[in-house]
Design an enzyme around this catalytic site. Structure first.
Site, short mmCIF file in Angstrom:
data_model
loop_
_atom_site.label_atom_id
_atom_site.label_comp_id
_atom_site.label_asym_id
_atom_site.label_seq_id
_atom_site.Cartn_x
_atom_site.Cartn_y
_atom_site.Cartn_z
N VAL A 21 0.84 -1.21 0.00
CA VAL A 21 0.00 0.00 0.00
C VAL A 21 0.87 1.26 0.00
O VAL A 21 0.64 2.19 -0.78
CB VAL A 21 -0.97 -0.01 1.20
N GLU B 177 -10.23 6.30 5.61
CA GLU B 177 -11.09 5.74 4.55
C GLU B 177 -10.60 4.37 4.08
O GLU B 177 -11.39 3.47 3.79
CB GLU B 177 -11.13 6.72 3.38
N VAL C 75 -11.56 0.62 5.71
CA VAL C 75 -12.78 -0.15 5.46
C VAL C 75 -13.02 -0.22 3.96
O VAL C 75 -13.16 0.80 3.29
CB VAL C 75 -14.01 0.48 6.14
N GLY D 84 -11.29 -0.89 1.29
CA GLY D 84 -10.29 -0.42 0.32
C GLY D 84 -10.66 0.86 -0.38
O GLY D 84 -10.78 1.92 0.24
N ILE E 270 -13.36 1.85 -1.78
CA ILE E 270 -14.75 2.33 -1.76
C ILE E 270 -14.89 3.50 -0.80
O ILE E 270 -14.58 3.36 0.38
CB ILE E 270 -15.73 1.23 -1.33
N GLU F 148 -4.47 -16.08 3.17
CA GLU F 148 -3.16 -16.30 3.77
C GLU F 148 -2.84 -17.79 3.88
O GLU F 148 -3.72 -18.61 4.09
CB GLU F 148 -3.13 -15.70 5.19
N ASP G 236 -11.36 -10.26 9.93
CA ASP G 236 -11.12 -9.05 9.13
C ASP G 236 -12.44 -8.28 8.94
O ASP G 236 -12.50 -7.07 9.15
CB ASP G 236 -10.54 -9.48 7.78
N LYS H 252 -13.89 -4.33 10.40
CA LYS H 252 -14.53 -3.31 9.55
C LYS H 252 -15.97 -3.03 10.00
O LYS H 252 -16.42 -1.88 9.96
CB LYS H 252 -14.50 -3.78 8.09
N GLY I 164 -6.01 -4.56 -2.25
CA GLY I 164 -5.07 -4.40 -3.35
C GLY I 164 -4.26 -3.15 -3.18
O GLY I 164 -4.70 -2.17 -2.58
#
Lengths: 442, 442
Positions: free
Chosen positions: A18, A139, A142, A144, A146, A200, A212, A216, A317
């Site tokens: 990232v 932002e 949660v 990615g 969006i 994973e 995960d 969120k 991503g």
């Protein structure tokens, strides 16, 4: 073009997938960003744990072009003179929490993609940001790319959110999509997802067991209801028990199975309480969430005035997440230039509704003996537990029979007690499946 | 709760369905809004054209409770002392344009739901807002309750938008949904939509001929590409020529027909240009836009880093639109309290690509003679116009035959010239349908 006179410096904590994406976007789109901010954004020092680790080549070129240093000393970023905005993309709670508290206390604005941190210590960090009147943006934490945090906080600020239903984990949505479209069971599809790098290895638990998505869901519940909701308050079930048979049954009745994060505000004893849970659920095929396929995420929001809204996109991503991070950096930079003094806003502590008090509709699949009186015994057990049956089908298959039931909305605790009692019935071999139904309000 | 000490006053221009919704939301959600703003929002004077007209009872109660006056004098709102934010929900270009320019010049922040005004004079208004460093917000002008303006302007500020595809008009989407699901032709469904109040009587042109969608497409193009794009620059075709047969053909080949607003940035002779158009199009059934049914709107955005995003919700209606208006009022109020001095940002004038230069894929339906050599003659005509055929089907039906063709992406002008030449062929009775195909990138 205006604004070329001024520049702001953006320091980074972390330079993984990232972070590399953030550096590349700030470099590749520098002119457009300057036009949108009203000043150039300079990539500043980048602090990493291990300077010797191999890094993304394009990101390193961009850093070099910007004259930015790569260091293993976080104090070159946190609290450092001349670093206006700190971007945290290192992940994990420690030492990210201490570093960001120090950055906020020194008056730096902070942008983070760290869902774990926000879902466990969000209120503490927000309070530190408010004390210094600086921004804390998350932002990217949660779903990615969006945009959901800002729409919840700003666009719906004049409205009242009732319920949020989200497909918040791309890996499990990919797995459920493959299972649905190929009629496959979980194991082979999970192995494929691990080979593709979606899940994973060797332990896919963060995705498959819903952890995960739960982090969120906690963040979304906090935002939707102006409250402090933490990860440990989220009732969480993963997708390990979902079978190809469940999916086939759902399909035949016009439903798909999705792993949902659900947050709702309800009245309990005249008080407002928050319900927040993650579990697989039947979703009607005509619901907008049903057509969210592959690794995409989507968040469906039901608000009093706005009605139904949905936000769809890539939940993970390098570049999608980096896009969300830079989308937070830009308004934070504009706020710095604008000399914004943030007003203090209120976050209430609200009670969390125990999962047993949730009111949910259920799909129940029973393996039963193929003999007279079965349905009567089963129906009596439902009645004893105050769970009302909406529809029922019986089918025989070789030597055993199956009963499929869909209940009306009932108290979760009653359904669980009813299921336990059903297991004890002589005529019931097993409760083969027990799954909640969501999204019927549309 | 903090912030109860301070109050800001919100004046309104107009008190129709949307204005009444705004007053009700500000009243009903006053406490939550105060918590989110950090100050109470007081509903101030409301200026209307005709004070004697009957009004929404709940809104009038809310006005009365707030001690707000109802006047036919806009100067009680525009430029009036003590009115901090002006909400314009009167609609139309005149006198809204002059009133809002005066409000901005007097230092008031402005929130408007007026798509016509923004699509024709947006740049002039934004420039006036920037000169005074006040806010001009217009989330409600595009796609009602769906947050799209802020996500485009802020969340995607670090990204580069390539293309926007939107279902921007609820009435036509309702009509196309009914036609699709009932196999009906346009006329009876349009009459039904008019009876339901979805389409205007007696002249449904604003919706059916694409004018409403075109205004919204102009606004989206401006935002997506940091440019000034006005309504008159949008190539516009409505849905009047869409038939039940077109929809059936599309369905058989795995497509649905939607009225789309499309904005894209393209290279023309090494220069960036903007393409913006509204027309019915074939959309693949698996595309997220395909499952947007009834009167819902949705906007699909393709960005370099974020990838595919979609925003879905109600595009019209009193409360959904009012929710978007109040969602603009809240951050505008926060900005006032924060003493925000907005940095100047740049809006470039960019060339608009002529529609003939658009590169589009087409579906073509020809009524042809049922004889040898037809396909050869048709194929030669496509070749002469540099339009490459991707697939073709021939079917006979009683005394006439039909050719269905899908082209590869080709220059719009060439396809139109090709269609004209096809009409001239002896073997072609008529070009029964000619429709663009969109959304194949996903």
């Amino acid at each position: 073009m205006t604004g070329d006179q001024r520049a702001l410096t953006v320091g980074l904590l972390g330079l993984g997938v990232v972070g590399s994406g953030v550096v590349r976007l700030l470099h590749d789109h520098a002119d457009e960003i300057a036009g949108r901010v009203g000043a150039r954004l300079q990539v500043g020092p980048v602090a990493v744990r291990d300077r010797t680790k191999p890094r993304d080549v394009e990101a390193m070129h961009a850093l070099h072009a910007a004259g930015a240093t790569l260091t293993d000393d976080p104090s070159a970023v946190v609290g450092a003179d001349g670093v206006d905005i700190v971007v945290e993309v290192m992940g994990g709670v420690d030492p990210a929490r201490d570093l960001l508290l120090a950055a906020l206390k020194s008056g730096q604005s902070v942008v983070t993609a760290n869902k774990e941190l926000i879902a466990t210590h969000g209120a503490e960090l927000l309070s530190a940001a408010q004390e210094q009147s600086v921004r804390l943006e998350y932002e990217a934490a949660v779903a990615g790319a969006i945009p959901i945090i800002k729409p919840m906080r700003e666009s719906l600020a004049g409205d009242r959110v009732r319920k949020v239903l989200g497909i918040l984990n791309g890996t499990t949505n990919y797995i459920l999509t493959r299972m649905t479209e190929e009629g496959a069971d979980l194991e082979p599809v999970l192995a494929e997802a691990q080979d593709l790098g979606y899940a994973e290895k060797p332990d896919p638990s963060a995705d498959v067991d819903g952890h995960d998505a739960a982090a969120k869901a906690a963040i979304l519940a906090s935002l939707a209801f102006d409250a402090e909701v933490t990860r440990d308050q989220v009732f969480t079930e993963g997708i390990r028990d979902v079978t190809a048979t469940d999916i086939a049954h759902a399909h035949r009745m016009g439903y798909v199975i999705k792993l949902l994060g659900i947050a709702e505000e309800v009245e309990v004893d005249g008080q407002r309480a928050i319900g927040v849970r993650v579990h697989p659920a039947w979703v009607p095929a005509e619901h907008p969430l049903a057509s969210v396929r592959e690794a995409f995420n989507a968040i469906f929001v039901q608000a009093d005035a706005a009605g139904a809204l949905m936000f769809y996109g890539r939940g993970a991503g390098s570049l999608p997440t980096a896009s969300a991070v830079v989308g937070d950096v830009v308004p934070a930079a504009r706020a710095l230039l604008a000399g914004e003094q943030l007003p203090r806003v209120s976050v209430a502590r609200k009670p969390i509704r125990p999962i047993d008090d949730a009111i949910v509709q259920y799909y129940v699949l029973l393996d039963v003996l193929d003999e007279a009186g079965v349905l009567a015994a089963v129906a009596a057990t439902f009645g004893d537990h105050d769970v009302s049956i909406k529809s029922v089908w019986q089918e025989g298959e070789e030597d055993h029979a199956q009963l499929l039931l869909v209940t009306h909305a009932a108290r979760e605790g009653n359904v669980q007690a009813c299921a336990a009692a059903l297991e004890e019935l002589d005529v019931v071999r097993s409760v083969a499946s027990l799954m909640r139904v969501e999204g019927r309000e549309v």
